[in-house]
Design a protein around this motif. Sequence first.
Motif, mmCIF file in Angstrom:
data_model
loop_
_atom_site.group_PDB
_atom_site.id
_atom_site.type_symbol
_atom_site.label_atom_id
_atom_site.label_comp_id
_atom_site.label_asym_id
_atom_site.label_seq_id
_atom_site.Cartn_x
_atom_site.Cartn_y
_atom_site.Cartn_z
ATOM 1 N N PRO A 99 0.810 -1.219 0.000
ATOM 2 C CA PRO A 99 0.000 0.000 0.000
ATOM 3 C C PRO A 99 0.848 1.277 0.000
ATOM 4 C CG PRO A 99 -0.564 -1.419 1.862
ATOM 5 C CD PRO A 99 0.631 -2.003 1.214
ATOM 6 N N HIS A 100 0.252 2.331 -0.539
ATOM 7 C CA HIS A 100 0.836 3.675 -0.523
ATOM 8 C C HIS A 100 -0.295 4.673 -0.288
ATOM 9 C CE1 HIS A 100 4.807 2.495 -1.932
ATOM 10 N NE2 HIS A 100 4.256 1.818 -2.927
ATOM 11 N N THR A 101 0.069 5.901 0.061
ATOM 12 C CA THR A 101 -0.913 6.980 0.137
ATOM 13 C C THR A 101 -0.487 8.108 -0.796
ATOM 14 O OG1 THR A 101 0.092 8.376 1.868
ATOM 15 C CG2 THR A 101 -1.240 6.484 2.601
ATOM 16 N N ALA A 102 -1.434 8.959 -1.124
ATOM 17 C CA ALA A 102 -1.179 10.237 -1.794
ATOM 18 C C ALA A 102 -1.790 11.275 -0.868
ATOM 19 C CB ALA A 102 -1.808 10.272 -3.173
ATOM 20 N N THR A 103 -0.949 11.891 -0.052
ATOM 21 C CA THR A 103 -1.416 12.768 1.014
ATOM 22 C C THR A 103 -0.830 14.163 0.837
ATOM 23 O OG1 THR A 103 -1.501 10.866 2.491
ATOM 24 C CG2 THR A 103 -1.554 13.048 3.520
ATOM 25 N N GLY A 104 -1.699 15.150 0.633
ATOM 26 C CA GLY A 104 -1.253 16.525 0.489
ATOM 27 C C GLY A 104 -0.594 17.010 1.772
ATOM 28 N N ILE A 105 0.579 17.619 1.636
ATOM 29 C CA ILE A 105 1.289 18.134 2.810
ATOM 30 C C ILE A 105 0.446 19.211 3.494
ATOM 31 C CG2 ILE A 105 3.357 19.405 3.548
ATOM 32 C CD1 ILE A 105 4.870 17.764 1.368
ATOM 33 N N SER A 106 -0.322 19.976 2.699
ATOM 34 C CA SER A 106 -1.195 21.019 3.249
ATOM 35 C C SER A 106 -2.529 20.457 3.723
ATOM 36 C CB SER A 106 -1.454 22.080 2.183
ATOM 37 O OG SER A 106 -2.251 21.520 1.140
#
Length: 95
Positions: free
Chosen positions: A47-54
């Motif tokens: 698994p991976h995530t795509a998480t906005g730093i903001s």
Amino acid sequence: MMTSLAGVSEAAGTTYQIVIEQMRFNPPVLTVHRGDRVVWVNKDLFPHTATGISKAFDSHAISPNASWSYVARKTGSYPYLCTLHTTMRGTLIVQ
């Protein structure tokens, strides 16, 4: 959750794909327009995530062979990372 790219209409915006593979986001930088959809497709074995730093967006865990989509609503530059593998980074630019 798998997301189909079939049947996307021009009025709804364009759909772009970012492939997660070999511990990278490809392309690492993507420029889209407001209303466009971005689909992250995980082709890695874990698994991976795509998480906005903001905190603008967060996919949570995207399982192997699964995808997650996000519709870009606000203009700006949005650096993001995989919270499970923090060396994996990308940038979504919304015009």
